[in-house]
Design a protein around this motif. Structure first.
Motif, PDB file in Angstrom:
ATOM      1  N   ALA A  35       0.836  -1.201   0.000  1.00 27.85           N
ATOM      2  CA  ALA A  35       0.000   0.000   0.000  1.00 27.85           C
ATOM      3  C   ALA A  35       0.868   1.249   0.000  1.00 27.85           C
ATOM      4  N   SER A  71      -6.193   0.027   3.245  1.00 34.20           N
ATOM      5  CA  SER A  71      -6.413   0.986   2.160  1.00 34.20           C
ATOM      6  C   SER A  71      -7.155   2.240   2.609  1.00 34.20           C
ATOM      7  N   LEU A  74      -5.765   5.478   1.279  1.00 32.97           N
ATOM      8  CA  LEU A  74      -5.482   5.537  -0.146  1.00 32.97           C
ATOM      9  C   LEU A  74      -6.702   6.018  -0.919  1.00 32.97           C
ATOM     10  N   ALA A  79      -6.272   2.096  -4.366  1.00 31.80           N
ATOM     11  CA  ALA A  79      -6.469   0.884  -3.564  1.00 31.80           C
ATOM     12  C   ALA A  79      -6.948  -0.264  -4.437  1.00 31.80           C
ATOM     13  N   GLU A  83      -4.942  -3.760  -5.161  1.00 30.24           N
ATOM     14  CA  GLU A  83      -5.593  -5.043  -4.864  1.00 30.24           C
ATOM     15  C   GLU A  83      -5.680  -5.917  -6.111  1.00 30.24           C
TER      16      GLU A  83
END
Length: 98
Positions: A35, A71, A74, A79, A83
């Motif tokens: 992240a 996340s 973010l 995000a 992912e």
């Protein structure tokens, strides 16, 4: 468990914890470990060993119940991109989890 001396002289023992994970959990943990990184700089592929080692390091740093909010800070698009990257890497490295 048997305690052994650490480098600083204090006695400690190794605590081993097992996490039973599937594709979704591995991808979530991998995404959480990356992240905030530039999505363009993330590798397209990682070996099985690299995925497992990165997830282990992340869990050792953060603990097993801390990744749910990975996340929160973010941008939603960022995000989602991280992912999706993580899911792709995990699917390639662990095809048997599909």
């Amino acid at each position: 468990m048997r305690a052994t001396p650490s480098k600083d002289g204090r006695y400690r023992f190794d605590l081993r914890v097992t996490f039973r994970v599937g594709e979704s959990e591995l991808a979530l943990l991998l995404a959480a470990s990356r992240a905030g990184e530039d999505i363009g700089g993330l590798p397209e592929r990682l070996s099985r060993k690299a995925v497992v080692e990165e997830v282990k390091r992340y869990l050792a740093r953060r603990g097993g119940d801390e990744f749910d909010g990975w996340s929160d800070d973010l941008d939603p698009d960022e995000a989602r991109a991280v992912e999706e990257w993580a899911r792709s890497v995990v699917q390639r490295a662990f095809p048997e989890l599909k």
